[in-house]
Write an enzyme that holds these catalytic residues in place. Structure first.
Site, mmCIF file in Angstrom:
data_model
loop_
_atom_site.group_PDB
_atom_site.id
_atom_site.type_symbol
_atom_site.label_atom_id
_atom_site.label_comp_id
_atom_site.label_asym_id
_atom_site.label_seq_id
_atom_site.Cartn_x
_atom_site.Cartn_y
_atom_site.Cartn_z
ATOM 1 N N TYR A 1 0.817 -1.208 0.000
ATOM 2 C CA TYR A 1 0.000 0.000 0.000
ATOM 3 C C TYR A 1 0.850 1.255 0.000
ATOM 4 C CZ TYR A 1 -3.933 -3.026 1.276
ATOM 5 O OH TYR A 1 -4.902 -3.994 1.293
ATOM 6 N N MET B 1 -2.247 -5.183 7.582
ATOM 7 C CA MET B 1 -2.994 -5.784 8.674
ATOM 8 C C MET B 1 -2.752 -7.284 8.764
ATOM 9 S SD MET B 1 -7.103 -5.756 9.454
ATOM 10 C CE MET B 1 -7.202 -3.968 9.440
#
Length: 401
Positions: A293, A341
């Site tokens: 990301y 995550m």
């Protein structure tokens, strides 16, 4: 319409390995320190915080036969010791809850022969409940003297002024068997002037307690956690509450240096924990490819990467992004881009010759390479205590020899 059970098919990919041999080595090392200074004193294991993130369910059976006392924050964890002892038909250990509790919990501890700490004034409200319970034996308690941490406990002045006189009147249900305190600054320094002053305050509090409250002699005195156990012989008293060093880690770099100065050597401590994770996929990325990301990393060359199904949900800090390494086949492999995550991506170009599945070590030793908890914590701008205790309780924990 099919019924769906949320989480029923979930699978935790990474796992934590716990070395029984390392734990036993650490206990032997810590016991030897007491013998050198006139021991043996009782050696106690602090199992708070899910055994410092190692896993209480897995650590308790290992440590129970090795130590003399078991320390907990919560009554529920302490009562698990008695359940283990009954299930295995093993002798009962001394167990002490050093955290707060309510009246119902105090009654439960008394029934199970688990000891508690009197550190706040609300104990006056607990006494009537103990009387109503009509217990077969008194609850054994340790008085907490506040020597300079400023948390729980009673100062010597408060004791002299009668703050604990209710213990004298409650001697039908409470039995004072110990006295304790906590150091405020033994780990961050190489000189122990403040710690020495705390010991003086502790002695004053002990004298005041004996003057005003009926106690069981000899009182069990305990103040030393890991750092003081290692570098402050005066603080060892009758029992030592060892936490981080039990698990094979030094409280701090300053403690390690102080040990060399005080003891003339650095005692051997072996990390008990290793964190490992299998790859989800291993593949090539062309030169110029972005990773993760935010496009924070771009491959300068064709790169073989391993996608690891672990992330900050599991306790691998996001602040490790772009800083950390994992170990693959005994070689360091940099973490590329952001920690996600549930995923971490590592450059394994020089650690493996093909795209077959592999296993990475996230924390601990593999071959000659070692990723210590202290190093990961520094990369994450934290301390190893926090790093370990934030390891997800959902992670599978496996005891290895």
């Amino acid at each position: 319409m099919h019924e769906v059970t949320v989480g029923a098919a979930s699978k935790v990919a990474s796992w934590v390995e716990l070395s029984a041999e390392a734990l036993a080595t650490n206990v032997a090392t810590l016991r030897a320190l007491s013998t050198e200074t006139g021991g043996p004193q009782a050696l106690g294991a602090v199992l708070k915080g899910n055994a410092y993130g190692h896993g209480l369910a897995q650590l308790l059976p290992l440590v129970h036969p090795l130590v003399d006392v078991l320390y907990f924050i919560t009554p529920g964890d302490a009562l698990a010791v008695r359940a283990l002892e009954r299930a295995r038909s093993v002798p009962a250990r001394q167990v002490l809850v050093i955290g707060a509790l309510d009246a119902e919990e105090a009654v439960a501890l008394a029934r199970e022969g688990v000891e508690a700490v009197v550190g706040v004034g609300q104990w006056r409200d607990i006494v009537p409940e103990l009387r109503r319970a009509r217990l077969a034996s008194r609850l054994r308690v340790h008085v907490h003297v506040d020597t300079g941490l400023g948390r729980e406990g009673f100062t010597p002045e408060q004791i002299s002024q009668g703050e604990l006189d209710f213990l004298r009147d409650a001697s039908d249900v409470l039995q004072v068997v110990g006295v304790l305190s906590h150091f405020a600054n033994t780990e961050d320094v190489t000189e122990q002037q403040y710690a020495e002053s705390q010991l003086d305050v502790f002695e004053s509090g002990l004298a005041a307690l004996r003057e005003r409250v009926p106690v069981v002699e000899p009182l069990q005195r305990h103040m030393a956690a890991s750092a003081a156990t290692l570098v402050l012989p005066r603080a060892r008293y009758d029992a030592q509450r060892v936490g981080i060093s039990l698990y094979g880690l030094w409280p701090s770099a300053e403690t390690r240096l102080s040990a060399r100065l005080v003891l003339g050597r650095v005692p051997e401590l072996k990390p008990v924990l290793r964190w490992r994770c299998p790859s989800q996929v291993v593949k090539w990325l062309p030169a110029g490819s972005y990773v993760g990301y935010g496009c924070t990393y771009r491959c300068t060359d064709a790169t073989r990467v391993a996608v690891l199904p672990v992330g900050y949900f599991d306790g691998y800090p996001r602040l490790l992004s772009g800083k950390a390494h994992v170990l693959v086949n005994g070689r360091r492999c940099p973490v590329l881009g952001r920690v996600m995550m549930n995923h971490v991506i590592a450059d394994v170009t020089h650690a493996t010759r093909d795209e077959r599945p592999l296993t990475a070590t996230l924390l601990g030793q593999e071959g000659d390479e070692h990723l210590p908890a202290e190093t990961l914590a520094a990369w994450a701008q934290s301390i190893h205590y926090e790093l370990l205790t934030r390891l997800g309780p959902h992670l599978r924990r496996v005891v290895v020899p």
